[in-house]
Every structure is written in C-alpha cells, then in structure tokens.
Enzyme design. Structure first.
Site, PDB file in Angstrom:
ATOM      1  N   ARG A 103      -0.541  14.470  12.621  1.00 25.54           N
ATOM      2  CA  ARG A 103       0.280  14.327  11.280  1.00 25.54           C
ATOM      3  C   ARG A 103       0.432  15.592  10.646  1.00 25.54           C
ATOM      4  O   ARG A 103      -0.147  15.806   9.664  1.00 25.54           O
ATOM      5  CB  ARG A 103      -0.703  13.537  10.547  1.00 25.54           C
ATOM      6  CG  ARG A 103      -1.212  12.125  11.172  1.00 25.54           C
ATOM      7  CD  ARG A 103      -0.161  11.152  11.267  1.00 25.54           C
ATOM      8  NE  ARG A 103       0.285  10.625  10.122  1.00 25.54           N
ATOM      9  CZ  ARG A 103      -0.082   9.655   9.396  1.00 25.54           C
ATOM     10  NH1 ARG A 103      -1.244   8.920   9.812  1.00 25.54           N
ATOM     11  NH2 ARG A 103       0.513   8.911   8.162  1.00 25.54           N
ATOM     12  N   PRO A 104       1.344  16.542  11.252  1.00 23.69           N
ATOM     13  CA  PRO A 104       1.628  17.678  10.423  1.00 23.69           C
ATOM     14  C   PRO A 104       2.222  17.624   9.166  1.00 23.69           C
ATOM     15  O   PRO A 104       2.921  16.607   9.070  1.00 23.69           O
ATOM     16  CB  PRO A 104       2.497  18.352  11.669  1.00 23.69           C
ATOM     17  CG  PRO A 104       3.294  17.338  12.363  1.00 23.69           C
ATOM     18  CD  PRO A 104       2.287  16.095  12.385  1.00 23.69           C
ATOM     19  N   ILE A 105       2.284  18.570   8.473  1.00 21.88           N
ATOM     20  CA  ILE A 105       2.925  18.685   7.049  1.00 21.88           C
ATOM     21  C   ILE A 105       3.932  19.704   7.181  1.00 21.88           C
ATOM     22  O   ILE A 105       4.302  20.257   5.827  1.00 21.88           O
ATOM     23  CB  ILE A 105       1.851  18.469   5.867  1.00 21.88           C
ATOM     24  CG1 ILE A 105       1.048  19.833   6.038  1.00 21.88           C
ATOM     25  CG2 ILE A 105       1.119  17.202   5.879  1.00 21.88           C
ATOM     26  CD1 ILE A 105       0.046  20.122   4.850  1.00 21.88           C
ATOM     27  N   ASP A 106       4.438  20.324   8.179  1.00 24.15           N
ATOM     28  CA  ASP A 106       5.376  21.384   8.077  1.00 24.15           C
ATOM     29  C   ASP A 106       6.559  21.072   7.329  1.00 24.15           C
ATOM     30  O   ASP A 106       7.201  22.029   6.538  1.00 24.15           O
ATOM     31  CB  ASP A 106       5.691  21.840   9.662  1.00 24.15           C
ATOM     32  CG  ASP A 106       6.398  20.758  10.227  1.00 24.15           C
ATOM     33  OD1 ASP A 106       5.577  19.503  10.478  1.00 24.15           O
ATOM     34  OD2 ASP A 106       7.427  20.699  10.758  1.00 24.15           O
ATOM     35  N   LYS A 166       0.705  -1.258  -0.089  1.00 25.68           N
ATOM     36  CA  LYS A 166      -0.010   0.066   0.091  1.00 25.68           C
ATOM     37  C   LYS A 166       0.820   1.194   0.201  1.00 25.68           C
ATOM     38  O   LYS A 166       0.855   2.281  -0.805  1.00 25.68           O
ATOM     39  CB  LYS A 166      -0.881   0.017   1.407  1.00 25.68           C
ATOM     40  CG  LYS A 166      -1.744   1.345   1.511  1.00 25.68           C
ATOM     41  CD  LYS A 166      -2.512   1.320   2.612  1.00 25.68           C
ATOM     42  CE  LYS A 166      -1.585   1.741   4.121  1.00 25.68           C
ATOM     43  NZ  LYS A 166      -1.432   3.059   4.218  1.00 25.68           N
ATOM     44  N   ASN A 167       2.019   1.447   0.884  1.00 25.52           N
ATOM     45  CA  ASN A 167       2.561   2.536   1.077  1.00 25.52           C
ATOM     46  C   ASN A 167       3.731   2.705   0.047  1.00 25.52           C
ATOM     47  O   ASN A 167       4.386   3.670   0.100  1.00 25.52           O
ATOM     48  CB  ASN A 167       3.354   2.259   2.443  1.00 25.52           C
ATOM     49  CG  ASN A 167       2.349   2.493   3.727  1.00 25.52           C
ATOM     50  OD1 ASN A 167       1.104   2.904   3.170  1.00 25.52           O
ATOM     51  ND2 ASN A 167       2.730   2.445   4.628  1.00 25.52           N
ATOM     52  N   ARG A 211      -8.543  -0.675   4.290  1.00 24.99           N
ATOM     53  CA  ARG A 211      -7.737   0.159   3.807  1.00 24.99           C
ATOM     54  C   ARG A 211      -6.191  -0.156   3.337  1.00 24.99           C
ATOM     55  O   ARG A 211      -5.662   0.337   2.430  1.00 24.99           O
ATOM     56  CB  ARG A 211      -7.326   1.500   4.511  1.00 24.99           C
ATOM     57  CG  ARG A 211      -8.666   2.363   5.100  1.00 24.99           C
ATOM     58  CD  ARG A 211      -8.271   3.719   5.992  1.00 24.99           C
ATOM     59  NE  ARG A 211      -6.962   4.377   5.443  1.00 24.99           N
ATOM     60  CZ  ARG A 211      -6.074   4.394   6.279  1.00 24.99           C
ATOM     61  NH1 ARG A 211      -6.146   4.269   7.493  1.00 24.99           N
ATOM     62  NH2 ARG A 211      -4.731   4.751   5.966  1.00 24.99           N
ATOM     63  N   CYS A 269      -5.094  12.161  12.271  1.00 22.04           N
ATOM     64  CA  CYS A 269      -6.052  10.961  12.246  1.00 22.04           C
ATOM     65  C   CYS A 269      -5.931  10.420  13.617  1.00 22.04           C
ATOM     66  O   CYS A 269      -5.219  11.038  14.363  1.00 22.04           O
ATOM     67  CB  CYS A 269      -5.493  10.043  10.829  1.00 22.04           C
ATOM     68  SG  CYS A 269      -3.736   9.239  11.465  1.00 22.04           S
ATOM     69  N   ASP A 304       4.471   0.757  11.917  1.00 23.18           N
ATOM     70  CA  ASP A 304       3.565   0.180  11.407  1.00 23.18           C
ATOM     71  C   ASP A 304       3.313  -1.517  11.732  1.00 23.18           C
ATOM     72  O   ASP A 304       2.151  -1.990  11.736  1.00 23.18           O
ATOM     73  CB  ASP A 304       3.450  -0.039   9.914  1.00 23.18           C
ATOM     74  CG  ASP A 304       3.039   1.520   9.253  1.00 23.18           C
ATOM     75  OD1 ASP A 304       3.477   1.547   8.249  1.00 23.18           O
ATOM     76  OD2 ASP A 304       3.008   2.412  10.372  1.00 23.18           O
TER      77      ASP A 304
END
Ligand code: EPZ
Length: 436
Positions: free
Chosen positions: A121-124, A22-23, A398, A116, A306
């Site tokens: 889950r920042p995206i800085d 998936k990843n 998922r 989530c 994971d």
C-alpha cells in the site's frame, strides 16, 4: 474475543436494505475538515473504520454526533494539524485526511499508514501529487512533515495508475487551492463521484469529465452540507455471492445497481438470474453453479478487487474450473488457505487463482485475516455442510455492518458469540424461520 457461528446448508431468501458505503463515508468524513461549518451525513454505516475516522475528526477539533445512520460533523473548531501514530495505524486509509488538512490548515504532521495484509500500500502517488500542488513534504522515520508556505496552487496531475486514494487526496487538497487542477487518469469508482457530489454541495467546483479526467476550480471557502452516502456495492456483492452459493432468492434494497454491472455478468455466467430495477437488485440461484473462467480484477468499471474473495468463495462449489486473476493488490489471496481447509480445491500461481469446483464444503473453525477474506469465509460457511466457527470478526466489523443480523434476515442460521475461556455466550435472537 468474538466468533460468528454459522450453521450452513440453508437457502437464503428475503429482502435486505443495504448499508451505506464504507469507502464513500471515509473520504467524505475527511472532506468535512475542509468545510467551515456543520455537515449532516445520512446513510453512514456503523463500522469500526467509520468510528476510527470520527476519532480523527474529533482529534482535529471537530464535534461529531451520531443518530442512527446520520452523522453530524461540526468542523468550525478545526485547529489541530497532527494525527497520532496509533490513529493512523488503526485505519490505513486515514492517509486521505492529509489532503483535507493541507487544504484547510496548510500543514499536517502524520505517520505513513504503512502496509496491511493485502499489500504494501505505497503512497508515492499521493505524495508526488500533493507536492505538485505546492506542498513541501518531508519524510522522516515514517512520518510526514507537510507544510504549504503559500496557498496550494492548481496544476495538471497525470496519475500513472488510477489510484482511488490518491485521486481523493488530490481532490481534497485542490478544492481550496488557487486556480484550477486537472487530474488525468483519475480513479472512476462510484465513491469518487460521491465525494465530488459532497464537495460540490459544500460549495466546491468539481467536474467529473468523461475519460477519467476530473477538473477542479479552487474556491475561497467551503460551508457545511447535507448529503446521503451511496450504498455499499461491495457489501451488496458479498451478500449476492452468499445467495448464489447457497441457492435462494434474495432482494437487496437501497442499492445503486449501476455500480456493479461488471459483476452481475459473472453471477449470470455462473447460472444465477439477476434482475436490476431502480434501487433494487434481485438474485435467484437454483442448483449447482457453473464455473466462470478468467475473472480479472481491474480498476472501475472493471471487476472490483474487493469482490474477488467473496466471488471466489461462491465458485468453490461450482461445476468445473474457475480462474481469477488479482491485478490490483499483490497479496490478496489470504482467504484461499482457509477455504481449502473447508474442502475447497484452489491453487495459486502468482496472481492467478485456479478454483477446481468441489461438490460441497465442510464447516470447520476458520480465521479471517483481512476484511474481505472475512466476507468470503462467511459466504463459504453459509454454503458449507455443518457448522463453521468464524474468527477474526474484528476484521469483518471494519466493513460489514452487523453481518450476522443482515444474513439472518435472509434466513441464514448464524450468531455472534463472545468467547471467554472456552465458554461461549450466545447473544442473538432465534433464527428467522424461512422456507426449506
Ligand atoms: C481503495 O484503497 C479502497 N479503500 C480499497 O478497499 C480498494 O480495494 C482499492 O481502493 C481499489 O479499489 C478505500 O476506499 C478506503 P488504490 P486505495 O490507491 O485507495 C497502488 C476494502 O476492502 N498504489 O486504488 O488504497 C496500490 O499499491 C479496501 O474496502 C501505488 O502504487 O487503493 C495498489 O496496488 C481494501 N501508489 C493499487 O495502486 C500509491 O500512491 C490500488 O490502490 C497508491 C496506490
């Protein structure tokens, strides 16, 4: 709503061909946006996250068809530079489309995916890196308005943390930029190597260097390519944890065993026998496992976050006390409450989980609240005495392709049922008869 019914206490035996990653599929699907042509991707797993990524591709103007595990993506018609909010929130890793859209179209309008269940889950790191490449990014009401007044320009980017997603976004933005880009302290997960391999097949110049550096030489254009996605190491580790917890003898086929050496050691310390040959891994487990102290999740090649939940489920019935430290995500112990409802004895102290092994777990109704918690509860249900009703199946779908069929192939007694009112409708073939 669906449930998975598990009748536990059986040994797991047999062979299973592992699903594609998936990843790895998700960033490679985003990378198709960069190619002005047709790409053919083999070993793409049938997952709801992959379907969500396909919907984004189609929204952007791609044509996508699936034949079995092969996806064909024609991205000659890419023209749209917006991703609707509902699509961004359907799958939070859709942020990886940002780099590809900037690389191909020079602009992008999308909402921040938000957090989530497992963390904020920042995206800085994503945004600061794309700005360093020359993107103007305005954040307004949780939406990103991105534009490149000129072509993106290569530069040196040093990541304060080897973020997988940020590394992928930089790679996707840099392959069509002017000049060269060097990423320092880049993520080293196998999925990064797989993305680089696909980009190079499309005509990009990406070099994975030793010591966590990635060098990219911008090119003018990318064409479509044919690529086979690597196997899913996390699904492999989940099924290995199930075999270890239940006892048994399981062979996983079509795997890249080098991708999970750091976890093989944990299985061996727990008392399992792990044999890795090219393309296959065999795990044998007899009797009660032994506890494993000090498992610490780390960026690759360390123990993968994971796999934390599934391995914790496996250790619930080990002899002695195991200790697991979750260093990557701040809120990734949702499975603990449900495992304790099955009779496990797990205490949480901040990011540390202390697992006092018990003789056995007892099946009951449990609910998965995130993807890997779902995998862990399946492991626990298989090892438990009695019947487990596993809810929150949409989380599991998922990332695990047809989990009940995969485990039934290994002699598990489990089936999916659609729950309408309180009437269950079972629709699975009978369980494969295996040794006792
Ligand atoms: C990828 O998520 C995976 N998802 C995750 O798998 C995996 O757990 C994670 O990498 C770590 O290996 C996909 O590949 C689709 P990160 P990603 O950026 O890219 C912090 C699963 O179960 N961070 O390496 O989001 C972040 O908060 C999923 O299959 C920042 O602070 O992971 C986290 O603490 C779950 N700022 C840490 O880095 C940023 O800009 C790791 O995040 C980005 C990240």
């Amino acid at each position: 709503m669906e449930e998975i019914i598990i009748r536990g206490g059986r040994r797991l035996e047999g062979k299973l061909r592992l699903q594609g990653s998936k990843n790895s599929s998700l960033p490679i699907l985003a990378a198709c946006v960069l190619a002005d042509g047709v790409s053919v991707l083999h070993n793409c797993p049938v997952l709801t996250d992959v379907a969500a990524a396909v919907r984004i591709l189609e929204h952007l103007g791609c044509t996508v068809t699936r034949e079995g595990h092969t996806l064909t993506v024609d991205s000659r018609g890419v023209s749209c530079y917006t991703v609707p909010e509902d699509m961004m929130h359907e799958m939070r890793s859709s942020i990886v489309f940002l780099g590809a859209m900037l690389g191909r179209l020079g602009k992008a309008e999308l909402c921040t995916p938000g957090g989530c269940e497992i963390g904020l889950r920042p995206i800085d790191l994503h945004l600061s890196s794309l700005r360093a490449l020359g993107a103007q990014i305005e954040e307004q009401n949780a939406c990103l308005h991105c534009v490149c007044r000129e072509k993106l320009k290569g530069t040196v980017i040093s990541l304060s943390f080897p973020s997988v997603g940020a590394t992928e976004n930089i790679m996707l933005a840099a392959v069509l930029a002017e000049g060269s880009t060097t990423i320092l302290n880049a993520a080293r997960e196998p999925e990064i190597d797989d993305l680089a391999a696909f980009l190079c097949a499309c005509g990009a110049k990406v070099q994975i260097c030793s010591g966590g550096a990635i060098r990219i030489e911008g090119v003018k254009k990318l064409h479509g390519a044919e690529h086979t996605v690597i196997s899913d190491r996390i699904a492999a580790l989940t099924y290995m944890a199930a075999a270890a917890a239940c006892g048994g003898d399981v062979v996983l086929e079509q795997v890249q065993t080098a991708h999970f050496l750091s976890v093989n050691r944990v299985f061996e310390q727990a008392g399992c026998r792990v044999t890795a040959t090219p393309g296959e891994v065999r795990i044998q487990s007899q009797g009660r496992l032994s506890a494993v102290r000090d498992i610490r999740t780390l960026p690759y090649p360390g123990f993968p976050t994971d796999a934390q939940a599934a391995v914790m489920a496996m250790l619930c019935t080990a002899k002695g006390t195991s200790v697991m430290v979750e260093t990557i995500f701040e809120n990734r112990f949702h499975h603990v409450h449900e495992l304790n409802r099955m009779g496990a004895r797990i205490r949480i102290e901040g990011r540390v989980a202390i697992i006092d092994g018990v003789a056995s777990l007892t099946g009951t109704a449990v609910t998965a609240v995130d993807l890997r918690a779902g995998g862990a509860l399946a492991v626990a249900g298989l090892a438990a005495k009695g019947e487990t009703v596993l809810r929150g199946v949409h989380h599991i779908d998922r990332g695990y392709e047809n989990i009940e069929a995969c485990l039934r192939a290994l002699c598990a007694d489990m089936e999916r049922s659609a729950v309408r009112g309180n009437r269950q409708q079972k629709f699975q073939p009978p369980v494969r008869q295996c040794g006792g």
